[in-house]
Design an enzyme around this catalytic site. Structure first.
Site, PDB file in Angstrom:
ATOM      1  N   TYR A  38      15.182 -14.158  24.059  1.00 53.57           N
ATOM      2  CA  TYR A  38      15.014 -15.303  24.966  1.00 53.57           C
ATOM      3  C   TYR A  38      14.255 -14.950  26.242  1.00 53.57           C
ATOM      4  CZ  TYR A  38      19.224 -13.252  26.954  1.00 53.57           C
ATOM      5  OH  TYR A  38      20.138 -12.374  27.490  1.00 53.57           O
ATOM      6  N   SER A  58      23.282 -10.712  33.417  1.00 51.69           N
ATOM      7  CA  SER A  58      23.897 -11.646  32.464  1.00 51.69           C
ATOM      8  C   SER A  58      23.774 -13.097  32.938  1.00 51.69           C
ATOM      9  CB  SER A  58      25.374 -11.293  32.301  1.00 51.69           C
ATOM     10  OG  SER A  58      26.008 -12.296  31.563  1.00 51.69           O
ATOM     11  N   LEU A  59      23.515 -13.994  31.990  1.00 46.39           N
ATOM     12  CA  LEU A  59      23.439 -15.424  32.306  1.00 46.39           C
ATOM     13  C   LEU A  59      24.814 -16.081  32.207  1.00 46.39           C
ATOM     14  CD1 LEU A  59      20.250 -16.408  30.284  1.00 46.39           C
ATOM     15  CD2 LEU A  59      20.404 -15.846  32.698  1.00 46.39           C
ATOM     16  N   ASP A 111      28.747 -14.909  18.509  1.00 42.13           N
ATOM     17  CA  ASP A 111      27.276 -14.815  18.413  1.00 42.13           C
ATOM     18  C   ASP A 111      26.746 -15.514  17.155  1.00 42.13           C
ATOM     19  OD1 ASP A 111      26.607 -13.481  20.755  1.00 42.13           O
ATOM     20  OD2 ASP A 111      26.891 -11.501  19.875  1.00 42.13           O
ATOM     21  N   ALA A 168      23.216  -7.926  16.823  1.00 42.76           N
ATOM     22  CA  ALA A 168      23.071  -9.387  16.779  1.00 42.76           C
ATOM     23  C   ALA A 168      22.820  -9.855  15.343  1.00 42.76           C
ATOM     24  CB  ALA A 168      21.924  -9.813  17.693  1.00 42.76           C
ATOM     25  N   ALA A 209      18.786  -5.406  11.688  1.00 38.94           N
ATOM     26  CA  ALA A 209      20.108  -5.048  11.156  1.00 38.94           C
ATOM     27  C   ALA A 209      20.949  -4.430  12.264  1.00 38.94           C
ATOM     28  CB  ALA A 209      19.966  -4.092   9.976  1.00 38.94           C
ATOM     29  N   GLY A 210      20.646  -4.795  13.508  1.00 42.54           N
ATOM     30  CA  GLY A 210      21.412  -4.300  14.652  1.00 42.54           C
ATOM     31  C   GLY A 210      22.626  -5.198  14.896  1.00 42.54           C
ATOM     32  N   LYS A 229      31.149  -3.713  22.554  1.00 42.00           N
ATOM     33  CA  LYS A 229      31.505  -4.722  21.537  1.00 42.00           C
ATOM     34  C   LYS A 229      32.320  -4.131  20.392  1.00 42.00           C
ATOM     35  CE  LYS A 229      27.941  -8.221  22.131  1.00 42.00           C
ATOM     36  NZ  LYS A 229      26.893  -9.005  21.486  1.00 42.00           N
TER      37      LYS A 229
HETATM   38  N1  LIG Z   1      19.979 -15.105  22.016  1.00 44.62           N
HETATM   39  C1  LIG Z   1      21.103 -14.421  22.047  1.00 44.62           C
HETATM   40  O1  LIG Z   1      22.194 -14.989  22.266  1.00 44.62           O
HETATM   41  C2  LIG Z   1      21.079 -12.948  21.782  1.00 44.62           C
HETATM   42  C3  LIG Z   1      22.302 -12.275  21.525  1.00 44.62           C
HETATM   43  C4  LIG Z   1      22.242 -10.889  21.272  1.00 44.62           C
HETATM   44  C5  LIG Z   1      21.018 -10.217  21.288  1.00 44.62           C
HETATM   45  N2  LIG Z   1      19.872 -10.923  21.567  1.00 44.62           N
HETATM   46  C6  LIG Z   1      18.561 -10.235  21.542  1.00 44.62           C
HETATM   47  O2  LIG Z   1      18.391  -9.772  20.216  1.00 44.62           O
HETATM   48  C7  LIG Z   1      17.635  -8.557  20.193  1.00 44.62           C
HETATM   49  C8  LIG Z   1      18.384  -7.512  19.359  1.00 44.62           C
HETATM   50  O3  LIG Z   1      19.631  -7.220  19.993  1.00 44.62           O
HETATM   51  P1  LIG Z   1      20.737  -6.260  19.309  1.00 44.62           P
HETATM   52  O4  LIG Z   1      21.906  -6.256  20.227  1.00 44.62           O
HETATM   53  O5  LIG Z   1      20.928  -6.593  17.893  1.00 44.62           O
HETATM   54  O6  LIG Z   1      19.987  -4.825  19.410  1.00 44.62           O
HETATM   55  P2  LIG Z   1      20.192  -3.536  18.483  1.00 44.62           P
HETATM   56  O7  LIG Z   1      21.571  -3.478  17.934  1.00 44.62           O
HETATM   57  O8  LIG Z   1      19.683  -2.394  19.287  1.00 44.62           O
HETATM   58  O9  LIG Z   1      19.174  -3.772  17.229  1.00 44.62           O
HETATM   59  C9  LIG Z   1      17.789  -3.784  17.426  1.00 44.62           C
HETATM   60  C10 LIG Z   1      17.087  -4.228  16.137  1.00 44.62           C
HETATM   61  O10 LIG Z   1      15.697  -4.369  16.411  1.00 44.62           O
HETATM   62  C11 LIG Z   1      14.958  -3.520  15.516  1.00 44.62           C
HETATM   63  N3  LIG Z   1      13.764  -3.030  16.196  1.00 44.62           N
HETATM   64  C12 LIG Z   1      13.679  -2.495  17.443  1.00 44.62           C
HETATM   65  N4  LIG Z   1      12.411  -2.169  17.735  1.00 44.62           N
HETATM   66  C13 LIG Z   1      11.664  -2.479  16.630  1.00 44.62           C
HETATM   67  C14 LIG Z   1      10.287  -2.392  16.313  1.00 44.62           C
HETATM   68  N5  LIG Z   1       9.400  -1.894  17.190  1.00 44.62           N
HETATM   69  N6  LIG Z   1       9.873  -2.825  15.099  1.00 44.62           N
HETATM   70  C15 LIG Z   1      10.761  -3.356  14.222  1.00 44.62           C
HETATM   71  N7  LIG Z   1      12.082  -3.471  14.460  1.00 44.62           N
HETATM   72  C16 LIG Z   1      12.530  -3.045  15.657  1.00 44.62           C
HETATM   73  C17 LIG Z   1      15.910  -2.410  15.134  1.00 44.62           C
HETATM   74  O11 LIG Z   1      15.476  -1.816  13.923  1.00 44.62           O
HETATM   75  P3  LIG Z   1      15.927  -0.317  13.526  1.00 44.62           P
HETATM   76  O12 LIG Z   1      17.285  -0.446  12.902  1.00 44.62           O
HETATM   77  O13 LIG Z   1      14.894   0.128  12.578  1.00 44.62           O
HETATM   78  O14 LIG Z   1      15.969   0.487  14.804  1.00 44.62           O
HETATM   79  C18 LIG Z   1      17.216  -3.215  14.993  1.00 44.62           C
HETATM   80  O15 LIG Z   1      17.255  -3.910  13.767  1.00 44.62           O
HETATM   81  C19 LIG Z   1      17.450  -8.170  21.666  1.00 44.62           C
HETATM   82  O16 LIG Z   1      16.166  -8.595  22.078  1.00 44.62           O
HETATM   83  C20 LIG Z   1      18.519  -8.977  22.403  1.00 44.62           C
HETATM   84  O17 LIG Z   1      18.153  -9.301  23.727  1.00 44.62           O
HETATM   85  C21 LIG Z   1      19.886 -12.263  21.800  1.00 44.62           C
END
Ligand SMILES: NC(=O)c1ccc[n+]([C@@H]2O[C@H](COP(=O)([O-])OP(=O)(O)OC[C@H]3O[C@@H](n4cnc5c(N)ncnc54)[C@H](OP(=O)(O)O)[C@@H]3O)[C@@H](O)[C@H]2O)c1
Length: 289
Positions: free
Chosen positions: A228, A20-21, A107, A135, A132-133, A71
């Site tokens: 990121y 974690s950062l 977020d 984030a 649709a996860g 969460k």
């Molecule tokens: N910058 C920030 O502050 C911040 C904050 C939170 C998260 N993040 C980043 O955001 C990303 C998502 O995080 P999350 O917590 O939302 O994860 P999550 O709940 O596991 O959701 C993952 C999402 O990515 C999609 N996905 C995964 N692999 C895929 C592929 N090969 N092709 C198309 N869609 C794909 C999933 O689609 P399906 O529903 O079809 O599986 C789902 O919509 C991660 O990389 C995380 O590090 C960044």
């Protein structure tokens, strides 16, 4: 800083938390403002979550960040949760105010501030949100509250539709949920102002992947990638080449942290200091601008 009998403690709980950062970002900010607060990371496994929250209360921790996998499940142990955060079903920040725990989600706000800081006002603009996860859900909830016209595309189309339905029920909006297939993407992108990638596509080690074919990106777009690692994803590289405005995932991370900092301290967050600390930690982890 000198740790003494009055030092307050903030922490991140999740599993794992060692990458974690947040600790470096917040400790740099507390130091910069001369606040007697330290921030630590506690790895908490699922079966210990309730005990961890009771512990945070009994030790009088000032605040917590909550990351995966807690969460959602943490909400049941809090005294109060912001109503829209409750409908969303995910908390990432907790404030301990005189022994009562209040839950927030920063977020989505972090993502919207990141856009605004890059001179992109999401109000009344069309946002195409990929994913649709967890984030994506936080961003979607904040975007509709800021009167953004929202369309959600997801690999599993049913999840995009479910999220759209939840938003429409909660806010009376007309959000659409569609698939991430090329024809849907192409059709929606033609009229999009802001494209946000909230899927994990493009994340290290899969750095040559992008959720959007480069030829569909136009120069009028603002493209934000919340991934990121790497800091400049393939999607952002393609967007830059197309002449679009780009916003990196680090900015969302930074501003969600800044909003949490302000909830705990009531002080404006020193974002430049937090950004420098996050970048140097990322460099240590081999992630460079
Ligand atoms: N910058 C920030 O502050 C911040 C904050 C939170 C998260 N993040 C980043 O955001 C990303 C998502 O995080 P999350 O917590 O939302 O994860 P999550 O709940 O596991 O959701 C993952 C999402 O990515 C999609 N996905 C995964 N692999 C895929 C592929 N090969 N092709 C198309 N869609 C794909 C999933 O689609 P399906 O529903 O079809 O599986 C789902 O919509 C991660 O990389 C995380 O590090 C960044």
């Amino acid at each position: 800083m000198k740790i003494n009998g009055k030092t307050k403690v903030c922490a991140i709980i999740g599993y794992p938390v060692d990458h974690s950062l947040s600790p470096v970002m917040h400790n740099a900010a507390f130091k910069d403002l001369g606040l007697n607060i330290v921030y630590v990371a506690f790895p908490v496994k699922t079966d210990m979550l309730k005990d961890a929250i009771l512990g945070a209360k009994s030790f009088g921790l000032l605040g917590l960040n909550v990351t995966m996998p807690h969460k959602h499940s943490v909400i049941q142990y809090l005294d109060e949760t912001e109503s829209t955060t409750k409908s969303m079903g995910a908390v990432n920040t907790i404030l301990n105010e005189r022994g009562k725990l209040f839950g927030y989600n920063t977020d989505g706000k972090g993502a919207m501030i990141a856009l605004q800081e890059n001179h992109v006002d999401p109000e009344k603009k069309k946002m195409l949100l990929l994913g649709a996860g967890g984030a994506a859900k936080a961003i979607a909830f904040q975007a509709v509250q800021e009167k953004t016209e929202l369309v959600i595309l997801n690999r599993t189309q049913e999840k995009a539709k479910q999220l759209a339905k939840l938003l429409n029920k909660t806010f009376g909006t007309k959000v659409k949920g569609r698939s991430l297939l090329a024809e849907d993407l192409k059709e929606e992108l033609e009229t999009t102002d802001i494209l946000v990638n909230a899927t994990s596509v493009g994340m290290s080690p899969d750095v040559n992947a992008s959720p959007v074919p480069a030829e569909l990106i136009h120069s009028d777009l603002c493209v934000m990638d919340i991934v990121y690692n790497p800091l400049e994803t393939k999607l952002l590289e393609d967007a830059k080449t197309a002449g679009a405005t780009i916003v990196s995932g680090l900015e969302m991370l930074l501003y969600q942290g800044a909003v949490a900092f302000e909830i705990w301290t009531n002080c404006p967050a020193p974002v430049d200091v937090m950004k420098k600390a996050a970048l140097s930690k990322l460099a240590e982890q081999g992630v460079r601008p």
